[in-house]
Design an enzyme around this catalytic site. Structure first.
Site, short mmCIF file in Angstrom:
data_model
loop_
_atom_site.label_atom_id
_atom_site.label_comp_id
_atom_site.label_asym_id
_atom_site.label_seq_id
_atom_site.Cartn_x
_atom_site.Cartn_y
_atom_site.Cartn_z
N GLU A 431 0.84 -1.20 0.00
CA GLU A 431 0.00 0.00 0.00
C GLU A 431 0.88 1.25 0.00
OE1 GLU A 431 -2.49 0.20 3.42
OE2 GLU A 431 -3.17 2.24 3.01
N ASP A 504 -1.36 -1.25 5.52
CA ASP A 504 -1.30 -0.70 6.87
C ASP A 504 -2.33 -1.38 7.77
OD1 ASP A 504 0.60 1.04 6.01
OD2 ASP A 504 -0.77 2.75 5.75
N ASP A 506 -4.69 -0.37 9.47
CA ASP A 506 -5.76 0.56 9.82
C ASP A 506 -6.95 0.33 8.90
OD1 ASP A 506 -4.98 1.55 7.40
OD2 ASP A 506 -4.22 3.47 8.16
N ASP A 508 -8.15 2.00 6.32
CA ASP A 508 -7.87 2.09 4.89
C ASP A 508 -7.16 0.84 4.40
OD1 ASP A 508 -9.08 4.45 4.52
OD2 ASP A 508 -7.24 5.67 4.42
#
Ligand code: TSJ
Length: 640
Positions: A431, A504, A506, A508
């Site tokens: 990412e 990541d 998180d 997203d």
């Protein structure tokens, strides 16, 4: 079976009859397929089919099926009632003949138009043979007639009048014989309800009620629109296109054709066909006829209205089928079944009859509804574009393969590895450009390739196919992997046997992971099945004190590290993204095969997953996330 007590109306032929039922008890599987749950429910279908026939003949509007507390089945209808007169051939009542003679069905129906029928074309006598007891009550000619059979079809007494009634109809109660159905004699409300709902869809205007007295549940099915409503019911979860359902019914040469269809946003072709209320999953001449008509009529309409230029190639059969949900239901007096499971309709005359009928409905609809016709033709044109785009993607892949050393054919963003042995190599889908850069520095260049991904990749469930294949990120994936896509997919060409999603930790990141998995699931499904798709797990925390460093991959792990640490001075760094690690840290914590954690992605139940994917992926973000985390099974992979 015990011998029967001879009563006035019985003669030698009725004893012969019972020898027939004995054969059913000896080899039940030959008559009802199995003696497990499926065979048990077959008994219900055999009885219900008789009432359906009465409805098709135009004399019955309501059927009730009851599962009693005692696990008996009662089937009732408001038809004419089984004829009660003495049958000339057997010298016993027609009712008793029906219940004690194998294959009695057609011979006793006075030439009425009979189309329904079970898998094996047997009937009431088979159910009687396999029942502990069976009772039939007939309301006819102002009287109530009754007869009871026990232990596999032995009549206790001849048919008798037990009362008066001004209604008409037939009611049959039976209890399956547990010495035959040794696995289970418990009826399933769900199985019975589902089939009865289907029968109600397939026979418009017929009311079918199902009652489960064990749990006080009941449902009533009635569909004025028949299979038109069936299409609407099934298509609901596939985002139907905004056009009226195309529907028609026509009888030609004693063969009744009924068709309903509507397009949806998917690229699947879902054709459900039936002959005489029996599903024909292997297809056959009725399906062929529909497909012929669909391609013919849509091409003719598009050309005539200049929606397809004269120099453009015609829509193919696949183009017009993409995203269609269709029901083809025919009623045929003499169906012939073929195929592996005898569920493919073979009658050759049907092809032309269905094609003719379907052609009429489709043509009429297009002419009468120009704006809806446009919606449909646009969808087909989109399918053509997708076909051409996928062909182009395949050609790109082939070119890349022909010159494997020419890096210019691989995406510029891909930092490939030096080894060309796919069983040893891995590609990390990272990412963001910056984390991608770090990964390039930290990787083991020989076996690890890096493909950085821009923030968001396209949602393949929501986007139009053409857009999906035009998407640069998607093309980079396809070309990097080398295995093609969709129908052109070839797993043997895959350039890496580990494809690792590294995002990541998180929201997203998990969204991007979901989008990637959805794409693989839809277009490169064999990669998941082969176990080539993995998810990297970067640490959430770095715990350090002087030279002491520990990475924690969960809150629990961090707690454990804290508890075990004897000193008092320490620091904790929370990683919000891959970008916060340097190349060495990323290698040590997430990429090094010696000590990293990789999760292998798999899907437990393909068909269930398929439906859930379709429902969830097309809608909002949150259920999507849940699906991936709960239902995709991540198997911890110890690859060191
Ligand atoms: F066969 C059966 F016992 F399994 C059974 C038959 C069970 C149930 C629940 C219903 C029926 C059934 C049979 N319902 N309606 C009929 N109709 C006839 O058998 C019938 C009635 C009249 C005439 C006629 O020509 O007058 C012909 C038939 C076939």
């Amino acid at each position: 079976m015990s011998t029967i007590t001879p009563l006035n109306a019985y003669n030698a032929s009725s004893i012969q009859v019972l020898e027939g039922l004995e054969a059913v008890r000896k080899r039940p599987g030959m008559y009802i397929g199995s003696t497990a749950e499926r065979g048990l429910h077959h008994l219900v279908w055999e009885i219900v089919d008789n009432s359906i026939d009465e409805a098709l003949a135009g004399f019955c509007t309501k059927i009730i099926v009851i599962i009693t507390k005692n696990n008996e089945i009662i089937v009732k209808d408001n038809g004419r009632g089984i004829p009660t007169d003495i049958h000339p051939k057997t010298n016993i009542s027609t009712v008793e003949t029906v219940f004690t003679t194998l294959h009695a069905g057609g011979k006793f129906d006075n030439g009425s138009y009979k189309v329904s029928g079970g898998l094996h074309g047997v009937g009431a006598s088979v159910v009687n043979a396999l029942s502990k007891y069976l009772e039939v009550t007939i309301y006819r000619d102002g009287n109530v007639h009754f007869q009871r059979y026990v232990d596999g079809g032995n009549s206790e007494l001849p048919l008798a009048i037990i009362g008066k009634s001004d209604k008409t109809g037939t009611s049959v109660l039976f209890k399956p014989d547990e010495t035959i159905f040794t696995e289970t004699i418990t009826f399933s409300f769900i199985i019975i309800k589902t089939r009865l709902r289907q029968l109600a869809f397939l026979n418009k205007g017929l009311t079918i009620q199902v009652i489960d007295e064990r749990e006080n549940k009941e449902e009533t099915f009635y569909y004025e629109g028949g299979i038109k409503e069936y299409v609407s019911y099934l298509n609901e979860k596939f985002e139907p296109l905004k056009h009226e359902i195309i529907y028609g019914e026509l009888e030609i040469s004693n063969i009744n054709t009924e068709i309903a269809f509507q397009y949806n946003e998917s690229e699947e072709a879902q054709l459900f066909s039936f002959c005489n209320n029996i599903n024909t999953p292997e297809g056959g001449t009725h399906e062929d006829g529909f497909r012929l008509a669909l391609a013919r009529e849509l091409n003719a309409y598009a050309r005539k209205n200049n929606l397809l230029k004269s120099n453009e190639e015609a829509f193919t059969g696949d183009d017009v089928k993409e995203g269609i949900l269709a029901i083809i239901s025919i009623k045929h007096p003499n169906p012939q079944y073929e195929g592996q499971t005898k569920t493919k309709l073979g009658n050759s005359e049907v092809r032309k009859i269905v094609s003719g009928a379907a052609g009429k409905f489709i043509n009429k609809f297009l002419l009468e509804n120009p704006s809806e016709a446009k919606i449909i033709i646009n969808k087909v044109i989109l399918s053509v574009s997708a076909r051409l785009a996928s062909k182009k993607a395949r050609e790109n892949v082939m070119t890349a393969r022909k010159n494997p050393l020419q890096f210019s054919n691989l995406p510029g963003k891909l930092a490939d590895c030096s080894s060309k042995d796919p069983t040893k190599t891995e590609v990390f889908l990272v990412e963001g450009e910056s984390a991608g850069g770090t990964a390039k520095l930290g990787r083991s260049r020989e076996i690890q390739a890096i493909l950085p991904l821009r923030g968001k990749i396209i949602n393949v469930e929501k986007a139009r196919l053409l857009k999906v294949f035009a998407d640069e990120e998607i093309n980079n994936l396809i070309i990097s992997f080398g295995c093609g896509v969709g129908k052109e997919f070839n797993i043997a060409k895959t350039r890496y046997h580990k494809i690792v999603i590294m995002t990541d930790a998180d929201v997203d990141g998990s969204h991007i992971r979901t989008l990637l998995l959805t794409f693989f699931y839809r277009y490169m499904r064999p990669l998941i099945d082969a176990g080539y798709i993995y998810i990297a797990q970067p640490p959430l925390y770095k715990f350090y004190s002087g030279k002491f460093v520990k990475y924690a991959y969960s809150d629990q792990e961090l707690q454990d590290v804290k508890n075990n640490f004897t000193g008092t001075n320490y620091n904790i760094q929370r990683y919000k993204g891959l970008g916060e690690m340097n190349a060495t840290q990323l290698w040590e914590t997430t990429m090094n095969p010696e000590n990293r954690i990789l999760w292998k992605v798999s899907i437990d139940d393909a068909s269930e997953a398929d439906e859930t994917f379709s429902i969830l992926m097309g809608k909002d973000v949150f259920p999507r996330k849940e699906f991936i985390q709960e239902n995709a099974k991540y198997v911890k992979n110890i690859d060191a």
